[in-house]
Design a protein around this motif. Sequence first.
Motif, PDB file in Angstrom:
ATOM      1  N   UNK A  46      43.550  46.216  26.389  1.00  0.00           N
ATOM      2  CA  UNK A  46      44.845  46.848  26.145  1.00  0.00           C
ATOM      3  C   UNK A  46      45.053  47.041  24.642  1.00  0.00           C
ATOM      4  N   UNK A  47      44.767  45.985  23.892  1.00  0.00           N
ATOM      5  CA  UNK A  47      44.964  46.038  22.441  1.00  0.00           C
ATOM      6  C   UNK A  47      44.092  47.130  21.813  1.00  0.00           C
ATOM      7  N   UNK A  48      42.802  47.168  22.231  1.00  0.00           N
ATOM      8  CA  UNK A  48      41.908  48.151  21.620  1.00  0.00           C
ATOM      9  C   UNK A  48      42.285  49.559  22.026  1.00  0.00           C
ATOM     10  N   UNK A  49      42.731  49.727  23.262  1.00  0.00           N
ATOM     11  CA  UNK A  49      43.165  51.054  23.693  1.00  0.00           C
ATOM     12  C   UNK A  49      44.395  51.496  22.888  1.00  0.00           C
ATOM     13  N   UNK A  55      46.018  54.819  16.394  1.00  0.00           N
ATOM     14  CA  UNK A  55      45.338  54.769  15.097  1.00  0.00           C
ATOM     15  C   UNK A  55      45.825  53.622  14.224  1.00  0.00           C
ATOM     16  N   UNK A  56      46.038  52.479  14.839  1.00  0.00           N
ATOM     17  CA  UNK A  56      46.524  51.320  14.086  1.00  0.00           C
ATOM     18  C   UNK A  56      45.589  50.140  14.299  1.00  0.00           C
ATOM     19  N   UNK A  57      45.801  49.063  13.567  1.00  0.00           N
ATOM     20  CA  UNK A  57      44.966  47.865  13.704  1.00  0.00           C
ATOM     21  C   UNK A  57      45.890  46.651  13.681  1.00  0.00           C
ATOM     22  N   UNK A  58      45.756  45.809  14.696  1.00  0.00           N
ATOM     23  CA  UNK A  58      46.575  44.591  14.741  1.00  0.00           C
ATOM     24  C   UNK A  58      45.805  43.457  14.080  1.00  0.00           C
ATOM     25  N   UNK A  60      45.266  39.172  13.398  1.00  0.00           N
ATOM     26  CA  UNK A  60      45.205  38.009  14.292  1.00  0.00           C
ATOM     27  C   UNK A  60      46.594  37.405  14.525  1.00  0.00           C
ATOM     28  N   UNK A  61      47.398  37.280  13.456  1.00  0.00           N
ATOM     29  CA  UNK A  61      48.745  36.698  13.617  1.00  0.00           C
ATOM     30  C   UNK A  61      49.592  37.553  14.551  1.00  0.00           C
ATOM     31  N   UNK A  62      49.509  38.870  14.369  1.00  0.00           N
ATOM     32  CA  UNK A  62      50.308  39.762  15.222  1.00  0.00           C
ATOM     33  C   UNK A  62      49.913  39.601  16.690  1.00  0.00           C
ATOM     34  N   UNK A  63      48.608  39.541  16.921  1.00  0.00           N
ATOM     35  CA  UNK A  63      48.144  39.412  18.309  1.00  0.00           C
ATOM     36  C   UNK A  63      48.589  38.079  18.911  1.00  0.00           C
ATOM     37  N   UNK A  64      48.548  37.022  18.115  1.00  0.00           N
ATOM     38  CA  UNK A  64      48.928  35.708  18.624  1.00  0.00           C
ATOM     39  C   UNK A  64      50.414  35.625  18.946  1.00  0.00           C
ATOM     40  N   UNK A  65      51.217  36.493  18.323  1.00  0.00           N
ATOM     41  CA  UNK A  65      52.668  36.409  18.533  1.00  0.00           C
ATOM     42  C   UNK A  65      53.124  37.194  19.765  1.00  0.00           C
ATOM     43  N   UNK A  66      52.209  37.951  20.395  1.00  0.00           N
ATOM     44  CA  UNK A  66      52.615  38.782  21.533  1.00  0.00           C
ATOM     45  C   UNK A  66      52.867  37.920  22.774  1.00  0.00           C
TER      46      UNK A  66
END
Lengths: 81, 628
Positions: A46-49, A55-58, A60-66
């Motif tokens: 989901x994140x990579x899609x 056209x953005x890049x998440x 590690x902190x952002x991903x962990x907060x989801x």
Amino acid sequence: MAADAGIYDALTEIFHDVFMRDDLKLTPELTAKQVQGWDSFKQIEIIMACEEKWGIKFNTRELDSLRSVGDLVSLINTKTA
Amino acid sequence: MTELHWLPTIPDWRQRLRDLPSDTATAWDKAVALANARLNFVHTNNLDETIRRLHPTGPEALPTKKVRLAVLGSSTLTHLLPAIRVAGLRRGIWIDTYENDYGQYLQELADPDSDLHAFKPTAILVALDTYHMTAGITAGMDQDSADAALAEMQDRVKQVWTLARDAFKCPVLHQATLPVHLPVLGNNEHRAPGSRAWFVSRLNQAVRAMAEVEGVDILSIDDRAARDGIGRWHDTALWHRSKQEVTPGVSPLYGDLVGRWVAAKQGRSYKCLVLDLDNTVWGGVIGDDGLEGIALGQGSPLGEAYVAFQEYARELSRRGIILAVCSKNEEANAVEPFEKHPDMVLKRGDIASFVANWQNKADNIRAIAQELNIGIDSLVFIDDNPFERNLVRQELPMVAVPEVSDDPTGYPVALADAGYFEGLSITDEDRERTSQYQGNKAREALKSAVTDLPSYLRGLEMELIWKRFDKIGQQRIVQLINKSNQFNLTTKRYTDEDIIAVMADPDAFGLQLRLTDRFGDNGIIAIIIGRLQDNKDLYIDTWLMSCRVLGRQVEPTTLNLIAQEAKKLGARRLVGEYIPTKKNGMVKDHYAKLGFTVMETTEAGGNRNILDLASFTPAETFIHVVEG
């Protein structure tokens, strides 16, 4: 917000593709626990899609907060603003 | 570029996947077609899941061999398996995969009771990650300890190969180690023997040498990552999160690299490259622009780009790929650059089968396969024209047709990235192949199968948009009138003043015709000038057309339009004349084919023809005519 509605539409298509389920309805409160098969690998898909779509890049902190679909939408909204 | 850029995008792909029939026989063929699209990793997974639901064990009767591929690795590989299976599907090959339990590849290899042994693989992919391969390597090492560590790692790799081959007696593909490590010294990293970055370089070199001795093949993702940028292949954050060494985004390409090896092992790589000529091998149209007018050779960037493409094609030919030509042209015109242009890299002798005529390309490609006596599924066809590409894709789905733009610098890249010609070795026979085909060339008459052209044309959604000459179009009109040689009935050349005079003349009309279809706008493709005579005959003074749109019913549709405009001027008959030149032989019988009656022929080979407008019935075509 109007911007959110557009993100929900595109995100719904991504979820339908990732889970191969066209009946999936996204709400801000929806979490991984409520969707069968939403494991850590599906999460990465989901994140990579999303990264490809907007056209953005998440980071590690952002991903962990989801925690929910709503978190993801507001993050996308912030990063594309 | 890590996407599958040589494959076309299919606009209604998602719907077609959902519409796959449950009838397994047709589902497979349709799924193969869907696999031959520019898929991202999510759609790749969708396709894999769908075809496996319809076909849990694969179709019974396939012309290809089913493959049971065990993927042995030290990190997470699950996300790569669907892409490997879809790469098989793309080639009509059923691949089952097995992945060892996390980190357990050696134990499973050694244990005859393991699931790996129960799987009975017919091919093995050894995919060990770069962190695993550099464990214990540190910049504190001196040369001797680094050398000893390298030798030890080589032994371990060799042990895996030996175990795999002894147990399963099957081919082994070894994945090169990804160069993801950061330098600690810099440009002269090679002076730090214990540098992990340098160790990976040395290891890849040593493993390749060892693979030569052992008869193991290499999956060169290190070379591929060097071209794409390692950041496209490896995401450090993702490695920390999920131990995926290769990012899911690049999995379709990874899978395709494995798929082409599987196909090569079955002898199913493509063998022959079929080249279009105009705007593919040189810039411009030889029949119109002539030997001096085409873009080819030093002096212009475009001309150099065509030379570079020809050089790549010749390199392929020197390593055993057969070259053929399939061009819409007069044969004499098509051959001329091969024989006379000083900058042509390809010579007539490099081309094993040379077909230049005005028939449709699907039939001509069948003829080429027949003449060379090779399977039609071993041909790759490259053409700058989207109409021709899609005609061939529809009529001959087994022919590979790379998606390319009008920029020739992309042509070698498309051929190389697609991996059509994946080879496992090169033999003396390969190096002499083209001359063999030249020698054995069968000359028998070829019966060409009938192509279902009408259904293709109907699906094109063509629109012919016409208008009278105007100021905006004037420059292009004059240019076409003075440049077109082949499809040009009278070859009359006119200046700007002449065109202005036509616009002002109440007893004449000038028509400019544009053709659009679902692949885009072909631009102004035809020019007509009609002049009403005193006897109420409408004389077709000029009828010229771009050869790009031949065979698409533009001619009868244009005649309908001429008849309509002639009637508006009060004409009773149309008079069409053919004046022969060296280059317009292709339209000698143009008017007769359209139903005109031949009234006279000249000694020079010309003719004059009449069509009675009162009894004329407009032809029905698949082209929608619009005034615009």
